[in-house]
Design a protein around this motif. Structure first.
Motif, mmCIF file in Angstrom:
data_model
loop_
_atom_site.group_PDB
_atom_site.id
_atom_site.type_symbol
_atom_site.label_atom_id
_atom_site.label_comp_id
_atom_site.label_asym_id
_atom_site.label_seq_id
_atom_site.Cartn_x
_atom_site.Cartn_y
_atom_site.Cartn_z
ATOM 1 N N LEU A 21 25.169 13.742 -31.022
ATOM 2 C CA LEU A 21 25.234 12.945 -32.266
ATOM 3 C C LEU A 21 23.892 13.619 -33.029
ATOM 4 O O LEU A 21 23.906 13.887 -34.282
ATOM 5 C CB LEU A 21 25.201 11.503 -32.070
ATOM 6 C CG LEU A 21 25.035 10.802 -33.479
ATOM 7 C CD1 LEU A 21 26.096 11.144 -34.349
ATOM 8 C CD2 LEU A 21 24.970 9.382 -33.165
ATOM 9 N N VAL A 22 22.743 13.722 -32.524
ATOM 10 C CA VAL A 22 21.478 13.952 -32.869
ATOM 11 C C VAL A 22 21.801 15.615 -33.395
ATOM 12 O O VAL A 22 21.146 15.962 -34.456
ATOM 13 C CB VAL A 22 20.325 13.918 -32.072
ATOM 14 C CG1 VAL A 22 18.982 14.452 -32.660
ATOM 15 C CG2 VAL A 22 19.859 12.463 -31.843
ATOM 16 N N GLY A 23 22.260 16.495 -32.341
ATOM 17 C CA GLY A 23 22.419 17.755 -32.789
ATOM 18 C C GLY A 23 23.381 17.924 -33.744
ATOM 19 O O GLY A 23 23.129 18.708 -34.843
ATOM 20 N N LEU A 24 24.442 17.256 -34.139
ATOM 21 C CA LEU A 24 25.269 17.544 -35.134
ATOM 22 C C LEU A 24 24.536 17.048 -36.584
ATOM 23 O O LEU A 24 24.841 17.717 -37.530
ATOM 24 C CB LEU A 24 26.624 16.551 -35.069
ATOM 25 C CG LEU A 24 27.617 17.046 -33.925
ATOM 26 C CD1 LEU A 24 28.474 16.229 -33.737
ATOM 27 C CD2 LEU A 24 28.199 18.302 -34.470
ATOM 28 N N PRO A 29 22.741 21.827 -41.317
ATOM 29 C CA PRO A 29 22.757 22.981 -42.485
ATOM 30 C C PRO A 29 23.332 24.246 -41.675
ATOM 31 O O PRO A 29 23.672 25.018 -42.660
ATOM 32 C CB PRO A 29 21.296 22.826 -42.734
ATOM 33 C CG PRO A 29 20.912 21.387 -42.370
ATOM 34 C CD PRO A 29 21.619 21.045 -41.265
ATOM 35 N N LEU A 30 22.935 24.427 -40.619
ATOM 36 C CA LEU A 30 23.266 25.648 -39.987
ATOM 37 C C LEU A 30 24.677 25.713 -39.646
ATOM 38 O O LEU A 30 25.205 26.695 -39.878
ATOM 39 C CB LEU A 30 22.372 25.821 -38.425
ATOM 40 C CG LEU A 30 22.806 26.976 -37.585
ATOM 41 C CD1 LEU A 30 22.581 28.227 -38.200
ATOM 42 C CD2 LEU A 30 22.409 26.732 -36.218
ATOM 43 N N VAL A 35 29.776 28.202 -41.450
ATOM 44 C CA VAL A 35 31.179 28.099 -42.007
ATOM 45 C C VAL A 35 31.575 28.821 -43.284
ATOM 46 O O VAL A 35 32.267 29.600 -43.555
ATOM 47 C CB VAL A 35 31.317 26.515 -42.660
ATOM 48 C CG1 VAL A 35 32.738 26.310 -43.569
ATOM 49 C CG2 VAL A 35 31.583 25.542 -41.353
ATOM 50 N N VAL A 36 30.274 28.876 -44.291
ATOM 51 C CA VAL A 36 30.490 29.713 -45.435
ATOM 52 C C VAL A 36 30.668 31.390 -44.973
ATOM 53 O O VAL A 36 31.292 32.028 -45.555
ATOM 54 C CB VAL A 36 29.215 29.555 -46.100
ATOM 55 C CG1 VAL A 36 29.270 30.470 -47.590
ATOM 56 C CG2 VAL A 36 29.353 27.978 -46.804
ATOM 57 N N LEU A 37 29.619 31.753 -44.242
ATOM 58 C CA LEU A 37 29.746 33.214 -43.721
ATOM 59 C C LEU A 37 31.412 33.426 -43.259
ATOM 60 O O LEU A 37 31.637 34.622 -43.393
ATOM 61 C CB LEU A 37 28.624 33.362 -42.509
ATOM 62 C CG LEU A 37 27.258 33.521 -42.981
ATOM 63 C CD1 LEU A 37 26.128 33.400 -41.997
ATOM 64 C CD2 LEU A 37 26.892 34.615 -44.030
ATOM 65 N N LEU A 100 28.854 26.039 -31.033
ATOM 66 C CA LEU A 100 28.163 24.955 -31.434
ATOM 67 C C LEU A 100 29.128 23.747 -32.011
ATOM 68 O O LEU A 100 29.041 22.447 -31.946
ATOM 69 C CB LEU A 100 27.304 24.986 -32.761
ATOM 70 C CG LEU A 100 25.935 25.836 -32.427
ATOM 71 C CD1 LEU A 100 25.368 26.095 -33.901
ATOM 72 C CD2 LEU A 100 25.237 24.905 -31.836
ATOM 73 N N PRO A 101 30.284 23.912 -32.447
ATOM 74 C CA PRO A 101 31.236 22.677 -32.571
ATOM 75 C C PRO A 101 31.656 22.202 -31.391
ATOM 76 O O PRO A 101 32.185 20.942 -31.598
ATOM 77 C CB PRO A 101 32.491 23.644 -33.197
ATOM 78 C CG PRO A 101 31.998 24.963 -34.089
ATOM 79 C CD PRO A 101 30.865 25.277 -33.015
ATOM 80 N N GLU A 102 31.421 22.603 -30.074
ATOM 81 C CA GLU A 102 31.549 22.020 -29.154
ATOM 82 C C GLU A 102 30.962 20.609 -28.859
ATOM 83 O O GLU A 102 30.833 19.793 -28.010
ATOM 84 C CB GLU A 102 31.532 23.120 -27.705
ATOM 85 C CG GLU A 102 32.549 23.784 -27.470
ATOM 86 C CD GLU A 102 32.038 24.927 -26.470
ATOM 87 O OE1 GLU A 102 31.460 24.695 -25.662
ATOM 88 O OE2 GLU A 102 32.390 26.159 -26.745
#
Length: 200
Positions: A21-24, A29-30, A35-37, A100-102
């Motif tokens: 939760l803290v990580g998400l 921002p990262l 996602v944009v890239l 990271l989405p994991e």
């Protein structure tokens, strides 16, 4: 399961919930930049979504940032330098940013920060006897086998038949490492593995 084993699992799950939760929250921002890239460099879906084997052998949906071209039709074994891996995808894979989405999988309980990497069902069909104890663990973002084979894609790029080498050499070795983790894992040991993963 002994009382101490239950306590370890409880501590581990609590850590997974809080840390993911803290990580998400702090990494959003990262995540947004990635996602944009992907949308700019790799038209199509942002996420790679696939069924993997989880705890107790149950299937779950894993989420990763997409790093390959659409409709590539390649094998499930990835090798460094493959044409199906995009330039952006190669950078994401190099620094493990595609995973990271994991953190979401960890938060909802499909995965843990530390454990055997979740694989395709056909690999787990190969587990025999005592090896099936591995399925009692939540799969992890990282683990002892992941640390040993951190350069797996580079290694596979040096052999004539990557699929065969993975099935006959790497996979059996990972099973042995993960079985050792099953018998010897501790909460402090997991913290050490996380630090080794981050600072390797």
């Amino acid at each position: 399961m002994s009382k101490s084993e239950k306590e370890i699992l409880s501590m581990k799950r609590m850590f997974d919930i809080v840390a993911s939760l803290v990580g998400l929250v702090f990494l959003w921002p990262l995540l947004a930049v990635i996602v944009v890239l992907i949308k700019i460099e790799m038209p199509g879906p942002i996420f790679f979504v696939q069924k993997r084997v989880g705890r107790k052998g149950k299937l779950f949906t894993i989420y990763k940032f997409r790093t390959m071209t659409l409709g590539h039709g390649g094998s499930t074994v990835s090798v460094k330098g493959e044409s199906r891996i995009t330039p952006l995808g190669a950078k994401l894979r190099k620094y493990k940013l595609d995973e990271l989405p994991e953190l979401w999988n960890v938060l909802i309980g499909d995965m843990s920060f530390v454990g055997p990497r979740p694989d395709m069902p056909e690999y787990y069909d190969l587990l025999k006897g005592e090896e099936q104890k591995i399925l009692e663990l939540r799969p992890g973002i990282t683990g002892t086998a992941s640390l040993k084979y951190a350069n797996e894609e580079e290694l596979l790029s040096t052999v004539p038949d990557p699929v065969k080498y993975n099935k006959e050499i790497i996979w059996p070795d990972k099973v042995k490492i993960n079985l050792d983790y099953y018998y010897n894992n501790t909460f402090l040991g997991d913290i050490r593995i996380i630090f080794q993963t981050v600072f390797r």
